[in-house]
Design an enzyme around this catalytic site. Structure first.
Site, PDB file in Angstrom:
ATOM      1  N   GLU A   1       0.317   5.256   0.636  1.00  0.00           N
ATOM      2  CA  GLU A   1      -0.602   6.296   1.111  1.00  0.00           C
ATOM      3  C   GLU A   1      -0.194   7.678   0.627  1.00  0.00           C
ATOM      4  OE1 GLU A   1      -2.211   4.142   5.160  1.00  0.00           O
ATOM      5  OE2 GLU A   1      -0.938   5.898   5.369  1.00  0.00           O
TER       6      GLU A   1
ATOM      7  N   ASN B   1       0.835  -1.202   0.000  1.00  0.00           N
ATOM      8  CA  ASN B   1       0.000   0.000   0.000  1.00  0.00           C
ATOM      9  C   ASN B   1       0.869   1.249   0.000  1.00  0.00           C
ATOM     10  OD1 ASN B   1       0.475  -0.935   2.770  1.00  0.00           O
ATOM     11  ND2 ASN B   1      -0.958   0.616   3.470  1.00  0.00           N
TER      12      ASN B   1
ATOM     13  N   CYS C   1     -10.491  -3.498  -3.746  1.00  0.00           N
ATOM     14  CA  CYS C   1      -9.535  -4.496  -4.246  1.00  0.00           C
ATOM     15  C   CYS C   1     -10.259  -5.746  -4.721  1.00  0.00           C
ATOM     16  CB  CYS C   1      -8.517  -4.846  -3.168  1.00  0.00           C
ATOM     17  SG  CYS C   1      -7.318  -3.520  -2.901  1.00  0.00           S
TER      18      CYS C   1
ATOM     19  N   CYS D   1      -9.938  -5.357   0.732  1.00  0.00           N
ATOM     20  CA  CYS D   1     -11.048  -4.412   0.883  1.00  0.00           C
ATOM     21  C   CYS D   1     -11.995  -4.551  -0.317  1.00  0.00           C
ATOM     22  CB  CYS D   1     -10.527  -2.983   1.006  1.00  0.00           C
ATOM     23  SG  CYS D   1      -9.907  -2.287  -0.553  1.00  0.00           S
TER      24      CYS D   1
ATOM     25  N   GLU E   1      -2.920  -4.801  -2.987  1.00  0.00           N
ATOM     26  CA  GLU E   1      -3.457  -5.748  -3.967  1.00  0.00           C
ATOM     27  C   GLU E   1      -3.590  -5.112  -5.342  1.00  0.00           C
ATOM     28  OE1 GLU E   1      -5.562  -6.646   0.037  1.00  0.00           O
ATOM     29  OE2 GLU E   1      -4.698  -4.922  -0.989  1.00  0.00           O
TER      30      GLU E   1
END
Length: 160
Positions: A64, A62, A115, A112, A75
């Site tokens: 950010e 990830n 994803c 999530c 992902e």
């Protein structure tokens, strides 16, 4: 009115060492990717690793941004890179590891919703299920035989 029951089947391993060797090695790559995540705001690090049918392993983590919606999950980072660099390759398996710098994550953490939708697109495109393993930092590992198992009421091109 008719009631419809939708079920999700997962296979649960007590820890990553119980995984088949190829899945264990892929999960190790996901853990390594997690350690390199850029998550200064949420302090929630996620790593993903994909095994392609050409033998390539693609990782992502990830990323950010102070403008929160501009970040990208691990992902999708991995799956979009695979789609860009190896457009004809099929994704056989995905491993995901998630951990928080605030609390230790001991239970499996699935992708999530955004994803799941992105993974679904590739599963449909390749006309082949993607096996998904997911875990926290430690503890149990969950396995799904297909993304469609995690997102049974899929939104796809058939409705467009």
């Amino acid at each position: 009115m008719k009631e419809i029951k939708i079920e999700c089947t997962l296979f649960i391993f007590d820890n990553a060492h119980e995984l088949p060797l190829d899945a264990f090695k892929l999960m190790q790559k996901a853990v390594e990717a997690r350690e390199n995540a850029y998550a200064p705001y949420s302090k929630f690090h996620v790593g993903a690793a994909l095994l392609l049918d050409n033998g390539e392993i693609i990782t992502g983590n990830n990323q950010e941004n102070a403008s929160y919606p501009s970040g990208l999950c691990a992902e999708r980072t991995a799956i979009y890179y695979a789609g860009s660099q190896f457009p004809q390759a099929k994704i056989i398996r995905m491993a995901i590891s998630a951990g928080s710098q605030k609390n230790q994550t001991k239970k499996p953490i699935p992708p999530c919703g955004a994803c799941r939708q992105a993974i679904a697109e590739y599963e449909i495109k390749q006309e082949m299920p993607i096996e998904i393993y997911f875990m926290g930092e430690t503890g149990k590992v969950a396995k799904s035989l297909s993304l469609s198992n995690l997102l049974p009421l899929i939104f796809d091109k058939s409705v467009l």
